[in-house]
Design a protein around this motif. Structure first.
Motif, mmCIF file in Angstrom:
data_model
loop_
_atom_site.group_PDB
_atom_site.id
_atom_site.type_symbol
_atom_site.label_atom_id
_atom_site.label_comp_id
_atom_site.label_asym_id
_atom_site.label_seq_id
_atom_site.Cartn_x
_atom_site.Cartn_y
_atom_site.Cartn_z
ATOM 1 N N UNK A 1 0.825 -1.210 0.000
ATOM 2 C CA UNK A 1 0.000 0.000 0.000
ATOM 3 C C UNK A 1 0.856 1.256 0.000
ATOM 4 N N UNK A 2 1.961 1.223 0.707
ATOM 5 C CA UNK A 2 2.865 2.363 0.761
ATOM 6 C C UNK A 2 3.453 2.669 -0.618
ATOM 7 N N UNK A 3 3.887 1.613 -1.322
ATOM 8 C CA UNK A 3 4.441 1.804 -2.675
ATOM 9 C C UNK A 3 3.346 2.244 -3.635
ATOM 10 N N UNK A 4 2.186 1.635 -3.545
ATOM 11 C CA UNK A 4 1.044 2.000 -4.392
ATOM 12 C C UNK A 4 0.713 3.478 -4.235
ATOM 13 N N UNK A 5 0.577 3.943 -3.000
ATOM 14 C CA UNK A 5 0.223 5.339 -2.745
ATOM 15 C C UNK A 5 1.322 6.277 -3.226
ATOM 16 N N UNK A 6 2.588 5.875 -3.026
ATOM 17 C CA UNK A 6 3.696 6.726 -3.438
ATOM 18 C C UNK A 6 3.743 6.936 -4.938
ATOM 19 N N UNK A 7 3.523 5.853 -5.708
ATOM 20 C CA UNK A 7 3.551 5.967 -7.172
ATOM 21 C C UNK A 7 2.326 6.727 -7.681
ATOM 22 N N UNK A 8 1.166 6.499 -7.058
ATOM 23 C CA UNK A 8 -0.042 7.211 -7.490
ATOM 24 C C UNK A 8 0.051 8.710 -7.244
ATOM 25 N N UNK B 1 2.856 -7.859 -8.036
ATOM 26 C CA UNK B 1 2.109 -7.415 -6.863
ATOM 27 C C UNK B 1 1.329 -6.140 -7.134
ATOM 28 N N UNK B 2 1.888 -5.267 -7.972
ATOM 29 C CA UNK B 2 1.224 -4.038 -8.385
ATOM 30 C C UNK B 2 1.357 -3.879 -9.894
ATOM 31 N N UNK B 3 0.318 -3.356 -10.532
ATOM 32 C CA UNK B 3 0.332 -3.162 -11.988
ATOM 33 C C UNK B 3 -0.223 -1.777 -12.293
ATOM 34 N N UNK B 4 0.538 -0.985 -13.032
ATOM 35 C CA UNK B 4 0.123 0.378 -13.332
ATOM 36 C C UNK B 4 -0.831 0.425 -14.514
ATOM 37 N N UNK B 5 -1.876 1.238 -14.384
ATOM 38 C CA UNK B 5 -2.625 1.694 -15.564
ATOM 39 C C UNK B 5 -2.002 3.051 -15.887
ATOM 40 N N UNK B 6 -0.995 3.020 -16.783
ATOM 41 C CA UNK B 6 -0.252 4.228 -17.089
ATOM 42 C C UNK B 6 -1.163 5.288 -17.694
#
Length: 517
Positions: free
Chosen positions: A361-368, A399-404
């Motif tokens: 969640x930390x990585x997800x939020x940081x990239x978003x 584990x995480x996949x971006x919708x660029x």
């Protein structure tokens, strides 16, 4: 009896070709649209060649196939895995057609190498098919094996263009080689359809999307589409033939590049060790420079033979190392995440570890939260794998996949300074929206279908050909034919326990083209 021909154009989307359609430059494609039905087919995320060609041919999402991209970063075994056709756990469209008594031909579709037996013929395609002058039995890229000798003798058939394009600065013989290859694909497919009298034919043009990556809507791409239009017109003239034109995803011009592993490094999620790659890049010795020099002297094939593979692998690109070399440089004791190109992030923390959810969640939020210098978000959403996929192979999912965000390219390379750049190797990046169009005696609908999934195409074709649809697929038949679809029990996977060895030649080709960056 009515035949069905599917023409697959890698990376095609309506926005790309709309200006040429409006100008009347693609009259045969315009005729196809005027006489039948069209739609916007959306790929699975990430919108890449592998696995989306298989998502088309199986009607399934990647979670049921076990493949999510060309390559897989196995952080448990600390292995970099490059995929082959045996890794896909599913029967395909042609298996169901064969089971119903139809003969089939498949020409040049990515994800089909090594080839396998079908009732008809198969010619494996780029970029994953192997073609070596030191060919052994296992290197055959056709079924039946004798077909390879026939097409090479009668057509001078090549799986890959020579010389291979690796830069947007290459606009002469590299572009000509791709144009010639596109022409050759259609000639071979058309003749085999006539000679073998198969009921169903699938043909893919892959390297046209390579041109789009390097040149977007410039003349090399325009000329490729003129070739498509010419040959589509030829197929439209066939009697009693359904014609389907589709793509695995679309393409859009790049405005910004983010180096996602640099962000992970900056935020202490990823630690890489120093290596010879870093020293070579510091002194300016890169693959781009080596390739330019080799091509200038016509020595690319010679260098590939005399320079040991281990040495070739150590030479970095101008953007730095990527793919397997990045994986080999990881300091595993100090790393919790590593990214692949186009926004796939793999954690080194086990999914049953109590820390997993909070770190992800930390990585997800940081990239978003990341934006370009002008404020454009880098991703629309950073998806957790379970939000995108379902099936028996979620253990292999990133584990995480971006919708660029459209216009953003996320590169895994680590040799440039900083996180943001406004240019990179490519001019255009893949996006989910692709194309679907169909016409013919069994296509009874017309107009615009609107949005559909790439997994809808296989069940739609089965319905058009009056075949039952397997119950385990994710797609649904679109209403383009008369009658109500029937359903059947699924076939078992055609691959069994087969395995394919890692192929350095294929991996290197993808690196040269920029697909592993």
């Amino acid at each position: 009896m009515t035949q069905t021909v599917v023409i697959g154009l890698d990376g095609a989307n309506w926005d790309l070709i709309e200006p040429w359609l409006e100008n009347g430059d693609l009259p045969n494609i315009e005729q196809l649209l005027d006489s039948g039905v069209r739609g916007e087919s959306h790929s699975y995320i990430p919108p890449v060649t592998v696995p989306n060609w298989k998502c088309y041919s199986t009607g399934k999402n990647p979670g049921k196939l076990g493949v999510y991209r060309f390559d897989h970063l196995d952080t448990d075994k600390r292995e970099y895995v490059f995929h082959h056709s045996y890794d896909f756990d599913s029967p395909e469209l042609w298996d169901y057609l064969n089971d119903e008594g139809y003969t089939t031909g498949v020409v040049n579709m990515p994800t089909t190498y090594p080839p396998r037996e079908i009732d008809g013929f198969m010619i494996c395609g780029g970029p994953d098919a192997r073609q070596s002058e030191y060919r052994m039995l296992d290197d055959t890229y056709t079924h039946p094996e004798s077909l390879q000798e026939t097409i090479e003798k009668e057509y001078d058939y090549e799986v890959h263009p020579k010389p291979l394009i690796s830069s947007k600065d290459e606009r002469n013989e590299e572009v000509d080689a791709i144009h010639q290859l596109i022409d050759l694909r259609f000639e071979v497919a058309y003749d085999l359809l006539e000679e073998e009298e198969v009921d169903f034919l699938h043909l893919t043009s892959f390297y046209s999307n390579t041109l789009q990556h390097f040149f977007w809507q410039e003349d090399p791409v325009y000329q490729a589409w003129k070739i498509f239009d010419k040959h589509i017109g030829r197929f439209l003239e066939l009697d009693d033939t359904n014609i389907v034109v589709m793509s695995d995803h679309g393409c859009a011009e790049i405005s910004d590049v983010i180096y996602i592993n640099n962000w992970l490094i900056k935020n202490d999620y990823l630690t890489l060790e120093m290596s010879i790659d870093d020293i070579l890049q510091d002194v300016g010795f890169t693959k781009e420079r080596a390739l330019r020099a080799a091509k200038a002297f016509g020595a690319t094939d010679l260098l590939a033979k005399i320079v040991p593979q281990q040495i070739q692998t150590l030479v970095p690109w101008e953007e730095g190392v990527r793919g397997q070399r990045t994986f080999e440089k990881i300091d595993w004791e100090e790393t919790v995440a590593v990214a692949n190109s186009q926004g796939l992030v793999y954690l080194t923390v086990d999914r049953d570890d109590p820390r997993y959810k909070s770190i992800r969640s930390e990585i997800k939020d940081g990239i978003e939260d990341l934006t370009t210098p002008d404020g454009t978000p880098l991703v629309e959403t950073m998806h957790k794998y379970e939000e995108l996929y379902e099936g028996d192979h979620l253990d292999k999912a990133p584990d995480l996949v971006a919708r660029q965000t459209d216009g953003i390219h996320m590169s895994e390379a680590t040799g440039v300074e900083g996180i943001y750049h406004d240019t990179g190797r490519w001019e255009a990046e893949n996006i989910p929206p692709g194309i679907f169009a169909a016409t013919g005696p069994d296509i009874t609908a017309d107009g615009d279908l609107g949005e559909m999934k790439i997994s809808d195409i296989a069940p739609t074709i089965l319905g058009v050909m009056d075949c039952a649809i397997p119950t385990d697929i994710d797609g649904e038949a679109k209403p383009v034919f008369d009658g109500t679809p029937e359903y059947r029990d699924p076939l078992i996977s055609p691959h069994g326990d087969k395995e394919a060895e890692e192929d350095e030649e294929v991996r290197d080709r993808l690196e040269d083209l920029g697909y592993l960056n």
